[in-house]
Design an enzyme around this catalytic site. Structure first.
Site, PDB file in Angstrom:
ATOM      1  N   LYS A  50       0.844  -1.209   0.000  1.00  0.00           N
ATOM      2  CA  LYS A  50       0.000   0.000   0.000  1.00  0.00           C
ATOM      3  C   LYS A  50       0.874   1.251   0.000  1.00  0.00           C
ATOM      4  O   LYS A  50       0.608   2.216  -0.718  1.00  0.00           O
ATOM      5  CB  LYS A  50      -0.940  -0.008   1.216  1.00  0.00           C
ATOM      6  CG  LYS A  50      -2.095  -0.970   1.022  1.00  0.00           C
ATOM      7  CD  LYS A  50      -2.885  -1.266   2.272  1.00  0.00           C
ATOM      8  CE  LYS A  50      -3.907  -2.370   1.933  1.00  0.00           C
ATOM      9  NZ  LYS A  50      -4.621  -2.916   3.068  1.00  0.00           N
ATOM     10  N   GLN A  94      -5.436  -2.313   9.159  1.00  0.00           N
ATOM     11  CA  GLN A  94      -5.123  -3.567   8.470  1.00  0.00           C
ATOM     12  C   GLN A  94      -5.703  -4.749   9.260  1.00  0.00           C
ATOM     13  O   GLN A  94      -5.428  -4.904  10.449  1.00  0.00           O
ATOM     14  CB  GLN A  94      -3.591  -3.701   8.332  1.00  0.00           C
ATOM     15  CG  GLN A  94      -3.142  -4.880   7.511  1.00  0.00           C
ATOM     16  CD  GLN A  94      -3.552  -4.767   6.027  1.00  0.00           C
ATOM     17  OE1 GLN A  94      -3.471  -3.705   5.428  1.00  0.00           O
ATOM     18  NE2 GLN A  94      -4.018  -5.861   5.464  1.00  0.00           N
ATOM     19  N   ASP A 117     -11.422   2.202   2.954  1.00  0.00           N
ATOM     20  CA  ASP A 117     -11.770   0.802   2.685  1.00  0.00           C
ATOM     21  C   ASP A 117     -13.282   0.662   2.500  1.00  0.00           C
ATOM     22  O   ASP A 117     -13.757  -0.412   2.133  1.00  0.00           O
ATOM     23  CB  ASP A 117     -11.314  -0.102   3.843  1.00  0.00           C
ATOM     24  CG  ASP A 117     -10.011  -0.832   3.520  1.00  0.00           C
ATOM     25  OD1 ASP A 117      -9.632  -0.880   2.333  1.00  0.00           O
ATOM     26  OD2 ASP A 117      -9.379  -1.337   4.474  1.00  0.00           O
TER      27      ASP A 117
END
Ligand code: NAP
Length: 281
Positions: A50, A94, A117
């Protein structure tokens, strides 16, 4: 006749170039913060991907690496601190989190404007309402890949295998919002083959190696294989590629299909979030 292979890597590369050009036009730097708790090796690898992706397109990124022993309230303090920083436009926690930490609570502590997200209950609720603001990355990438084939959604029969909150349900909603006639299948679907064979668009996200074979595919269908299964150290999808490619019109490979698009869509979501925040939305 063999299906055309949907080149997720190439489409992701085009997407990154478009994002890079748009970032260059901004008068500020979009910023992404990734929170990792513990040292799960796969998570460490994903976080580093990322950060590398951000670097490539000119998005600022920072990693907040918290120890395995972090308490829920320490994690929430970190997220709230990032919520308060105006130069951070996107926040990711995460997953999976170490045992003892509640991921639902952590995700929902993210300011919904920074939820790149697209996983907060509020943003998923927006999606259900037909408002696509920050949409989960894999489903967003799936839609882009389907569109890349020239397939349209309106009135088409779309079948999704898998009903998870991160993949199956949002993909189904995105296609429903585009006026496809959507069937959502899962482990209790009595005759998966019969459902799948009806599909002009088939999205498979079950995490079961080889679940869908060529005999379950309508000739000419667009087949998107979201599944990732590690078989003898190699990545394999949920679709039996060899038999499926003889029947489908377009098909994604694994690897090189949905995976690269998921990564690119995180950059797109970060850009969208940054623009929304700059506009005061
Ligand atoms: P998940 O939470 O485990 O959900 C799997 C879904 O598949 C469930 O709804 C389950 O049904 C259904 N299912 C399982 N076995 C089935 C069967 N035999 N027949 C019909 N349905 C079945 O998984 P997920 O997070 O959605 O991920 C799905 C797959 O996509 C995994 O392989 C994951 O690694 C991969 N993935 C890839 C990316 C990417 O970037 N390429 C991103 C995310 C996920 P029930 O609800 O009835 O249990």
């Amino acid at each position: 006749m063999s299906a055309s292979i949907i080149d997720g890597k190439a489409i992701a590369q085009e997407t990154r170039e478009r994002i890079k050009a748009q970032v260059a036009e901004l008068t500020f730097l979009p910023g992404l913060a990734v929170v990792q708790v513990g040292d799960d090796p796969a998570s460490t690898r994903y976080v580093s991907h990322k950060q590398k992706d951000c670097e490539q397109v000119g998005i600022y990124s920072e990693k907040h690496h918290l120890p395995e022993t972090t308490s829920q309230s320490e994690l929430l303090d970190t997220i709230r601190g990032l919520n308060a920083r105006s130069e951070i436009h996107g926040i990711i926690v995460q997953l999976p989190l170490p045992n003892g930490l509640d991921s639902h609570v952590a995700i929902n502590a993210i300011d919904i404007r920074k939820d790149v997200d697209g996983c907060t209950t509020a943003n998923l609720g927006e999606l259900v309402s037909g408002n696509e603001r920050l949409v989960p990355c894999t489903p967003r990438g799936t839609i882009t890949l389907i569109q890349s084939t020239g397939m349209t959604f309106e009135g088409k029969k779309a079948v999704v295998i898998g009903r998870s909150i991160l993949v199956g349900k949002p993909v189904a909603l995105l296609m429903l919002n585009r006026h496809a006639v959507v069937t959502l299948c899962h482990s209790r679907t009595p005759d998966l083959g019969a459902e799948a064979r009806e599909a002009d668009i088939l999205v498979v996200a079950a995490g079961r190696r080889g679940l869908v074979t060529g005999g379950m595919i309508k000739p000419g269908a667009v087949v998107i294989d979201v599944g990732i299964n590690v078989v003898e150290g190699k990545l394999k999808g949920d679709v039996d590629f060899e038999s499926a490619k003889e029947v489908a019109g377009h098909i994604t490979p694994v690897p090189g299909g949905v995976g690269p698009m998921t990564r690119a869509m995180l950059l797109e979501n970060t850009l969208i979030a940054a623009k929304m925040q700059a506009a005061g939305d």
